[in-house]
Scaffold this motif. Structure first.
Motif, PDB file in Angstrom:
ATOM      1  N   ALA A 125       0.813  -1.122  -0.114  1.00 33.75           N
ATOM      2  CA  ALA A 125       0.086   0.071   0.108  1.00 33.75           C
ATOM      3  C   ALA A 125       0.894   1.323   0.065  1.00 33.75           C
ATOM      4  N   VAL A 126       2.099   1.254   0.773  1.00 33.63           N
ATOM      5  CA  VAL A 126       2.880   2.298   0.900  1.00 33.63           C
ATOM      6  C   VAL A 126       3.639   2.611  -0.636  1.00 33.63           C
ATOM      7  N   PHE A 127       4.110   1.550  -1.081  1.00 36.78           N
ATOM      8  CA  PHE A 127       4.814   1.724  -2.392  1.00 36.78           C
ATOM      9  C   PHE A 127       3.894   2.267  -3.398  1.00 36.78           C
ATOM     10  N   GLN A 128       2.299   1.864  -3.297  1.00 40.63           N
ATOM     11  CA  GLN A 128       1.631   2.161  -4.249  1.00 40.63           C
ATOM     12  C   GLN A 128       1.305   3.844  -4.150  1.00 40.63           C
ATOM     13  N   ALA A 129       1.257   4.239  -2.959  1.00 41.53           N
ATOM     14  CA  ALA A 129       0.856   5.620  -2.495  1.00 41.53           C
ATOM     15  C   ALA A 129       2.143   6.403  -3.095  1.00 41.53           C
ATOM     16  N   LEU A 130       3.207   5.893  -2.862  1.00 41.54           N
ATOM     17  CA  LEU A 130       4.311   6.929  -3.000  1.00 41.54           C
ATOM     18  C   LEU A 130       4.854   6.979  -4.718  1.00 41.54           C
ATOM     19  N   GLU A 131       4.573   5.850  -5.319  1.00 36.24           N
ATOM     20  CA  GLU A 131       5.019   5.755  -6.459  1.00 36.24           C
ATOM     21  C   GLU A 131       3.926   6.032  -7.764  1.00 36.24           C
ATOM     22  N   LYS A 169       2.168   8.055 -13.319  1.00 34.17           N
ATOM     23  CA  LYS A 169       1.498   8.483 -14.325  1.00 34.17           C
ATOM     24  C   LYS A 169       2.080   9.775 -14.975  1.00 34.17           C
ATOM     25  N   GLN A 170       2.656  10.570 -14.215  1.00 32.82           N
ATOM     26  CA  GLN A 170       3.401  11.756 -15.176  1.00 32.82           C
ATOM     27  C   GLN A 170       4.451  11.313 -16.131  1.00 32.82           C
ATOM     28  N   GLU A 171       5.066  10.217 -15.728  1.00 27.15           N
ATOM     29  CA  GLU A 171       5.966   9.578 -16.806  1.00 27.15           C
ATOM     30  C   GLU A 171       5.324   9.142 -17.890  1.00 27.15           C
ATOM     31  N   ILE A 205      11.084   3.006 -21.526  1.00 26.41           N
ATOM     32  CA  ILE A 205      11.187   1.719 -21.359  1.00 26.41           C
ATOM     33  C   ILE A 205      11.751   0.986 -20.153  1.00 26.41           C
ATOM     34  N   GLN A 206      12.842   1.692 -19.784  1.00 27.84           N
ATOM     35  CA  GLN A 206      13.674   0.880 -18.667  1.00 27.84           C
ATOM     36  C   GLN A 206      12.723   1.324 -17.593  1.00 27.84           C
ATOM     37  N   ASN A 207      11.944   2.472 -17.510  1.00 31.64           N
ATOM     38  CA  ASN A 207      11.283   2.722 -16.405  1.00 31.64           C
ATOM     39  C   ASN A 207       9.864   2.071 -16.272  1.00 31.64           C
ATOM     40  N   GLY A 208       9.787   1.028 -17.428  1.00 27.56           N
ATOM     41  CA  GLY A 208       8.697   0.201 -17.430  1.00 27.56           C
ATOM     42  C   GLY A 208       7.570   1.166 -18.019  1.00 27.56           C
ATOM     43  N   VAL A 209       7.515   2.114 -18.919  1.00 25.91           N
ATOM     44  CA  VAL A 209       6.392   2.801 -19.503  1.00 25.91           C
ATOM     45  C   VAL A 209       6.638   2.404 -20.917  1.00 25.91           C
ATOM     46  N   TYR A 210       5.833   1.795 -21.459  1.00 26.54           N
ATOM     47  CA  TYR A 210       6.061   1.283 -22.958  1.00 26.54           C
ATOM     48  C   TYR A 210       5.137   2.098 -23.801  1.00 26.54           C
ATOM     49  N   PRO A 211       5.507   2.968 -24.699  1.00 27.65           N
ATOM     50  CA  PRO A 211       4.747   4.105 -25.344  1.00 27.65           C
ATOM     51  C   PRO A 211       3.998   2.981 -26.535  1.00 27.65           C
ATOM     52  N   VAL A 212       3.627   1.944 -26.354  1.00 28.23           N
ATOM     53  CA  VAL A 212       2.867   1.326 -27.272  1.00 28.23           C
ATOM     54  C   VAL A 212       1.399   1.291 -27.358  1.00 28.23           C
ATOM     55  N   GLY A 213       0.620   1.391 -28.420  1.00 34.60           N
ATOM     56  CA  GLY A 213      -0.805   1.582 -28.392  1.00 34.60           C
ATOM     57  C   GLY A 213      -1.368   2.953 -28.372  1.00 34.60           C
TER      58      GLY A 213
END
Length: 252
Positions: free
Chosen positions: A26-32, A37-39, A73-81
């Motif tokens: 829950a804490v990780f979710q709240a912090l990250e 979303k901004q990324e 992509i390294q940060n887990g954001v895939y600009p696909v779709g």
């Protein structure tokens, strides 16, 4: 009395352990989540700009785009779709729980990691107390399983079997059932859910349960596949009990 209090201790330990993981998640979710979303928005914006101007980009601008893309992509954001799945978070509860489990079990795939300063500092303290708690938990579960072993052994002994043979048979029994339950069957499950080959499934299961955790194969990471909602939570629980089984083998 001791049997009863030992059962109570075990129950409390297991409950405490899972509560620790749930609170951590829950804490990780709240912090990250917000930072992520901004990324994602930034990545979507970058893709948009690129698609509008890609016919007349200079070499330097192209290089910069590649650099930004690799970083995303390294940060887990895939600009696909089209809509970049801004709503699909890497830090939803299931993923956060999975992450908490990989931290305390020291697997650390490296695909999901805290990006904010708060998340990173929290991760240090979470691991500092979580890793010893995990060791105690695995030891206790391993102990409970070895009591089962003893019961099995006594049963065979009463049937008139020799001690050495019993030791060999119980070890063989737990080795075989463990390999079936924690390696062979999950690999079929991964093969279906992830679209991996069976050997890739076995490889992933082994690399995970041995806590090597290269991070080359990780569950629930393919952007084009639909996973059911608590898939990664289930995998985290499989990991924890798989580790307990390995602890039992060392005990035996």
């Amino acid at each position: 009395k001791t049997m009863c209090s030992s059962k109570l201790q075990t129950g409390l330990l297991v409950a405490g352990y899972f509560i620790y993981l749930l609170v951590g998640a829950a804490v990780f979710q709240a912090l990250e989540r917000t930072a992520e979303k901004q990324e994602k928005r930034a990545a979507a914006q970058m893709k948009e700009t690129f698609l509008q101007n890609f016919t007349h980009l200079t070499m330097a601008e192209m290089e910069q785009f590649m650099k930004n893309l690799t970083e995303a992509i390294q940060n887990g954001v895939y600009p696909v779709g089209n809509e970049l799945q801004i709503e699909d978070s890497n830090w939803d509860f299931s993923n956060s729980f999975f992450f908490a489990g990989t931290v305390v079990s020291t697997i650390g795939y490296g695909t999901l990691r805290p990006r904010t300063a708060g998340g990173q500092i929290f991760c240090v303290f979470f691991a500092l107390f979580g890793i010893p708690l995990n060791v105690v938990f695995l030891h206790r579960v391993g102990k409970m399983l070895s009591l089962l072993c003893k019961k099995l052994g006594n049963f065979l002994y009463e049937k008139g079997m020799r001690k050495k043979k019993i030791k060999f048979l119980t070890l063989l029994f737990f080795l075989a059932t463990g390999i079936l339950v924690f390696l062979c069957l999950p690999s079929v499950f991964f093969q279906i859910t992830e679209g991996w080959s069976y050997s890739e499934g076995i490889y992933f299961a082994f690399i995970t349960l041995s806590t090597i955790g290269f991070g080359d194969y990780v569950v629930g990471k393919q952007p084009d596949r639909n996973y059911f909602s608590y898939y990664r939570t289930l995998v985290a629980i499989w990991i924890l009990f798989g580790l307990a089984w390995i602890a039992l083998l060392f005990n035996l």
